[in-house]
Scaffold this active site. Sequence first.
Site, PDB file in Angstrom:
ATOM      1  N   LEU A   1       0.804  -1.229   0.000  1.00 29.67           N
ATOM      2  CA  LEU A   1       0.000   0.000   0.000  1.00 29.67           C
ATOM      3  C   LEU A   1       0.844   1.290   0.000  1.00 29.67           C
ATOM      4  CD1 LEU A   1      -2.959   1.006   0.184  1.00 29.67           C
ATOM      5  CD2 LEU A   1      -2.652   1.113   2.651  1.00 29.67           C
ATOM      6  N   ASP A   2       0.561   2.171  -0.928  1.00 30.44           N
ATOM      7  CA  ASP A   2       1.215   3.488  -0.999  1.00 30.44           C
ATOM      8  C   ASP A   2       2.720   3.402  -1.222  1.00 30.44           C
ATOM      9  OD1 ASP A   2      -1.265   4.559  -0.526  1.00 30.44           O
ATOM     10  OD2 ASP A   2      -0.908   4.978   1.583  1.00 30.44           O
ATOM     11  N   ALA A   3       3.191   2.235  -1.651  1.00 32.87           N
ATOM     12  CA  ALA A   3       4.639   2.086  -1.805  1.00 32.87           C
ATOM     13  C   ALA A   3       5.048   1.683  -3.222  1.00 32.87           C
ATOM     14  CB  ALA A   3       5.179   1.088  -0.795  1.00 32.87           C
TER      15      ALA A   3
END
Lengths: 284, 284, 284, 284
Positions: free
Chosen positions: C227-229
């Site tokens: 997530l978000d990476a």
Amino acid sequence: MMKSYRLVIDCPDQIGIVSAVSQFLADHQASIVEANHHKDNQENWFFMRNEIEAESFALTLDQFKQEFSPVAEQFKMNWHIVDSSHKPNVILMASRESHCLADLLHRWHSGELDCNIVAVIANHEHLRQMVQWHGIPYHYVPFPKEDKAGAFAQVKELIYEYEANTIVLARFMQIFPDELCKEFAGQVINIHHSFLPSFAGAKPYHQAHKRGVKLIGATCHYVTGDLDAGPIIDQEIMRISHRDSVDDMVRKGRECEKQALARGLRNHIQNRVIINGNKTIVFD
Amino acid sequence: MMKSYRLVIDCPDQIGIVSAVSQFLADHQASIVEANHHKDNQENWFFMRNEIEAESFALTLDQFKQEFSPVAEQFKMNWHIVDSSHKPNVILMASRESHCLADLLHRWHSGELDCNIVAVIANHEHLRQMVQWHGIPYHYVPFPKEDKAGAFAQVKELIYEYEANTIVLARFMQIFPDELCKEFAGQVINIHHSFLPSFAGAKPYHQAHKRGVKLIGATCHYVTGDLDAGPIIDQEIMRISHRDSVDDMVRKGRECEKQALARGLRNHIQNRVIINGNKTIVFD
Amino acid sequence: MMKSYRLVIDCPDQIGIVSAVSQFLADHQASIVEANHHKDNQENWFFMRNEIEAESFALTLDQFKQEFSPVAEQFKMNWHIVDSSHKPNVILMASRESHCLADLLHRWHSGELDCNIVAVIANHEHLRQMVQWHGIPYHYVPFPKEDKAGAFAQVKELIYEYEANTIVLARFMQIFPDELCKEFAGQVINIHHSFLPSFAGAKPYHQAHKRGVKLIGATCHYVTGDLDAGPIIDQEIMRISHRDSVDDMVRKGRECEKQALARGLRNHIQNRVIINGNKTIVFD
Amino acid sequence: MMKSYRLVIDCPDQIGIVSAVSQFLADHQASIVEANHHKDNQENWFFMRNEIEAESFALTLDQFKQEFSPVAEQFKMNWHIVDSSHKPNVILMASRESHCLADLLHRWHSGELDCNIVAVIANHEHLRQMVQWHGIPYHYVPFPKEDKAGAFAQVKELIYEYEANTIVLARFMQIFPDELCKEFAGQVINIHHSFLPSFAGAKPYHQAHKRGVKLIGATCHYVTGDLDAGPIIDQEIMRISHRDSVDDMVRKGRECEKQALARGLRNHIQNRVIINGNKTIVFD
């Protein structure tokens, strides 16, 4: 820093240029560090810069020049190849204001600018100590109203004496004469203290303050006979408001000047700037 | 959104203005949400904007106007007070290009612009559907070469009919006549597609491309009789390079136009912009 | 717009790649509109994008694929060639917030985004009218807490049904499941409302306000299971001050989100983005 | 530069503060050069800075302090008043890297920073010559692993000896101990070479390169016991791309560091920064 060769080419566009150049390079084992292309569709002109790892290359520069000639002739190329270890000789010119000069000197001193700063020429004595502390010769050349031509003759002599190939006007407040602009075309870089073409001419920050603009800037450009109208290399801007006095604008403008000049000069001495009429290609 | 009163003042500078105003406000229990001051040292003129929580305030607007009069007279103030719940009536004017209009409509639709968009006037039919989908009347006013005056007369009538106090030229490609500029001075906002004062006039991106600048921009300004020279409210810029064609510059320029116009209009309708000669104070 | 072929290549770096590719192109009369190279020195990997004027080219795409195969094999290339006139099929996904969706729809509507927006999928009904006005099918897929898997199964079905090859999460507030991330790796683009890696996770503007940062931003990235990476495509920032409330930051942040997402998507659909591990090459 | 008094106040918000302060100032003929207010709505706390033309003022500083006391007590103010002609004593601390130090020294030398740089303390000898050329004492304090406490004891002694009230860590690579952070709370300014809170800790440019971000930055902040988490004064960013190596990022990052630190320090020494919990108010 790794030694490299920089091959810079411009020529009429046609099919086969990249192929011919890259074939030639591959045939001599050139490991390409960085390659940049640009095509000007309006002028149908092609621009190319290849940076080659020197160690990988099977030819000396002299051999290269000889063997590459037929390729260059076939495509009617303007071209030159530069050895990154042959640093350009740069002369800085200044007047009283120190910010651009100090900025460039520190960048050079700390290894950020890959050139020899061979001399500083100034029409004031103010900055002598700062320059000499860096171990650089300082030449004071007065510019009396009645003999500016004589002063510029001295400047020209110094340029030859130092074998300088780049002259930087770091807030040098005398107008470069047409003759020198032509003789050193593409070699003289100026920083103009406005976002050109706005506020060309004198006291641009006062003009900007009066006009009430909300952003101010600076422009790094090659000097031509047409004052403040030479090819632009880089520009920088900063946001201002009604709270900013002329003094604030001058202070903020100095930041823009330092940034734009340092970036422009850095790209110039790395042979990343190609003049294209009154515009520039900057392969940064 | 909390209801507030915005008290906007400008007057000759002297000692005691802030004291008198804030004493008056405190005497009537005004809770100040935001206060901004500015002194123009060259003109010795003082500017002030106070945003007051309406609920906290012991006076009605009418009472305020009456009771504040002596203070205002004492200091020779230009002043007005605005109730934030009385949203300004805005007319948008457009031609063919949709980006600024669509941007403003969406911001309004999503509650970001605190105004009534009462009508759109355009000299083309292209944008009717988009406007009407938002439930806003669309007035097509043709601008024939031989009768522009007649067309502007219709515009003027519509402005009166809708009781509009702000007119936004959202890429409206007709030159506002001097008479309307005067009649609605400080009420007509234009977005110019260049970083003024550079490239005033027609086809600024073509001019910018030809000049080889490294940054392009847009300027939001009040319209005056002097074309493209009115007081600047906001400006926005974007970095470009030799790779950008005129089309790319147009595309990037549109971003600048949307940003500068939306910010400028937002500040205008929140009574944050004060015209100071040919400049603006923007209390943002 | 001129029809072009985009040849995108990545492979282990070695001498002769550019030469082989450009020789092949020249042999088939390819007029190159734009060429970009990049070498990742750490990974010793080479990346290349050539945009070729289709009219100039002597081969059909099928012929190209056949004849280029030996070159590609020799250099162990990952490669594909795309016909610019075969526009990618894009599905937009949204929740309640309209700013990114409205922005992309208008850009598409005005011809700025060269793709087919084949459908919008949303887990709320709010944005139906706006989407349908653009003539685009709107699919409401509810995401009940107890059956998100079922909802995502519907999403997957719709992706297949519309033959979409790009999915844009335009402020879609559900976490994409690992399985879909893998199945559509490199095809799902998200806009995260912070300057990643700062403030990953929920309520980033509240986090930013609490931390007292002076700049906020948004990040456009490919979605991965982490997530978000995922690999970052573009980022945008805006300056803020103590005067900005969380609401102001949300408003300014929306500008960043629109800009970063629009630029990122534009580069993606023009095949200018190449994923390099957890980073991207963006040939803009 | 005109002599001025800077009155900086913070206190619980209530009606009548501005009125009381401005009445007091008007009563003593204070001509206000610049006034700034801010209300933190979450904390219900009020912040105010008044810059007063000293010549206009009927009171000495001592008289002011006495007579203003009742007002301050009434509103439970934290407050101080500073005479702009009493320049703060600043100590710069450095290690090997010269860019921030050289930048601050030149700004000070050219009159841009209105303070006394009373000494430079460094844990290396590298920068001695540059500092001494500016006529500033250079103190080499070694920081052996086994006795950092002893080294910091020397630092503390020097701070007292020079009566310094501002300490600038201009790329000083030792962690300030908790005890000193507390003793000189709000007086120690650091420049962190990343856009905090991203990449706190060591080697931020390597972290940023690995994460593939498209913007890098620097953060100027007050030092607290919580490493890299003190109140942020200013931040600066620069756009990067896949072409930028870690070295390029370091070089561009240095620009950000110089800008953010110089602006932050300038605002600090002009008493424009007020610490508000872990955030700052910056009245610039």
